[in-house]
Design an enzyme around this catalytic site. Structure first.
Site, PDB file in Angstrom:
ATOM      1  N   TYR A  64     -35.115  26.311   8.400  1.00 23.04           N
ATOM      2  CA  TYR A  64     -34.374  27.288   7.607  1.00 23.04           C
ATOM      3  C   TYR A  64     -32.971  27.334   8.065  1.00 23.04           C
ATOM      4  CZ  TYR A  64     -32.235  31.611   6.172  1.00 23.04           C
ATOM      5  OH  TYR A  64     -31.466  32.367   5.385  1.00 23.04           O
ATOM      6  N   GLU A  87     -28.322  29.844   1.284  1.00 23.80           N
ATOM      7  CA  GLU A  87     -29.483  29.660   1.967  1.00 23.80           C
ATOM      8  C   GLU A  87     -30.267  28.293   1.490  1.00 23.80           C
ATOM      9  OE1 GLU A  87     -32.633  33.255   3.008  1.00 23.80           O
ATOM     10  OE2 GLU A  87     -32.537  32.587   0.637  1.00 23.80           O
TER      11      GLU A  87
END
Length: 387
Positions: free
Chosen positions: A109, A197
């Protein structure tokens, strides 16, 4: 402002952020043609909506032939995709992203936002990629690595290396990840993003680092600097009432309750919703009419609030700082007369000329319920619903 994954990846690619080869498709035939261009053994058919969790909802499918691409595209286009972010009502899929399959070794991530508590940007990374980062933050916050970025100097290479080492990357993976992070930072800053993101950020079996998914939101206040980005707005993905409110520069967000809220100031609006909840009610919306609550602003606000059939009562909570309360009261009275509102209205005005405003409301001949405090107003509007 939110955009689709395929649009986000197109922007990232301009800043040398590695992404899989892919093409947007708006029909089944376009999906098949896109798969032909890609020409890989595995093709990914991805629904494009403004929500995460698409894979769990059946909106991401792997295809090993053109026939499978066609079948998946037929099934996904037009489906009502329900995810944890859409709510039970779901969203209709009108666009697809057809993308090459990637030989994945690890899922990570990477994200970047503004940390308002320290007035700096922060880049975050976690080895827990491919899952809901909110869950990781709540249950295992130590697994999220952070590097705060001084806006005067920008993201430094050593900070990117810190994140890469923290993720357990090795060899050429480290240099690939550092280049990725620096490029993502450049894309974020150049486009006045509010969030970027990458989940998952993947490491391939060949050691490359690329964005398997991408989410980018933009700062609405900065869109005047980026007319090309404003054109990416997809009104089909937004609530019709929110779209209508934006035409009048009203900050409106539709919620699930039955108490319509009209407030000036975002902080006061959030406090108003909290007090309504504490009083046992459910706010139907967030509506910040701004500092100049005149007749036209109030009228537009009423029209937006009342367009929601769930609204059974309205609470007006205005603080007269920039604008005088008597002026607000005059606007409310004239607006109510002009559109003949039958819904009960509780009004709480505080600040400059609040007493004069209260007299005006009581002598208006209209059936206002005047409240002395915010708590009083919340109790009265909830009480109206119970009667």
């Amino acid at each position: 402002m939110k955009i689709h994954e395929y649009q986000a990846k197109s922007i990232l690619e301009k800043y040398n952020v590695p992404i899989p080869q892919g093409y947007a498709a708006f029909s089944v035939e376009e999906a098949v043609e896109a798969a032909k261009k890609i020409g890989t053994d595995v093709t990914v058919v991805k629904a494009q909506i403004h929500a995460g969790g698409r894979g769990k909802g059946g909106g991401v499918q792997l295809a090993k032939s053109l026939d499978e691409v066609r079948n998946h595209a037929q099934n996904i286009l037009g489906m009502n995709l329900v995810t944890h972010q859409t709510g039970p009502e779901g969203k209709e899929v009108k666009k697809l992203l057809i993308e090459q399959g990637i030989d994945i070794d690890r899922e990570l991530y990477l994200g970047m936002v503004l940390d308002r508590t320290v007035s700096q940007f922060v880049m975050m990374a976690s080895a827990e990629g491919g899952v809901e980062i909110e869950k990781v933050a709540a249950e295992s916050p130590e697994k999220i690595l952070k590097e705060w970025i001084d806006p005067r100097v920008g993201l430094q290479a050593y900070q990117a290396r810190n994140l890469a080492f923290g993720l357990g990357l090795e060899g050429k993976q480290i240099s690939s990840a550092v280049k990725f992070m620096l490029s993502l930072y450049n894309a974020f800053m150049a486009n006045d993003c509010s969030i970027a993101e990458i989940n998952p950020l993947v490491v391939t079996k060949q050691g490359h680092v690329l964005a398997l998914d991408a989410k980018i939101n933009f700062d609405d206040s900065a869109l005047y600097r980026h007319p090309e980005l404003a054109e990416l707005r997809d009104l089909d993905e937004e609530d019709p009432l929110e779209v209508e409110a934006s035409k009048y520069d009203l900050n409106y967000i539709k919620l699930d309750g039955n108490v319509g809220c009209m407030v000036n100031g975002a902080g006061l609006a959030m406090a108003t919703m909290d007090i309504i909840k504490l009083a046992g009610g459910e706010p139907a919306n967030f509506l910040d009419v701004g500092g100049g609550a005149n007749v036209e602003t109030v009228r537009n606000g009423f029209n937006i609030i009342l367009a929601d059939p769930n609204v059974k009562a309205i609470l007006i909570n205005i603080f007269g700082g920039i604008v005088r309360c008597d002026r607000v009261a005059k606007g409310v009275i004239e607006a109510v007369k002009s559109i003949d509102i039958k819904t009960p209205i509780v009004v709480r005005l505080e600040g400059t000329n609040a007493k004069e405003a209260g007299v005006m409301l009581k002598e208006s001949g209209l059936d206002f319920i005047v409240a002395d405090t915010l708590e009083d107003g919340a109790r009265k509007v909830v009480g109206v619903l119970k009667n």
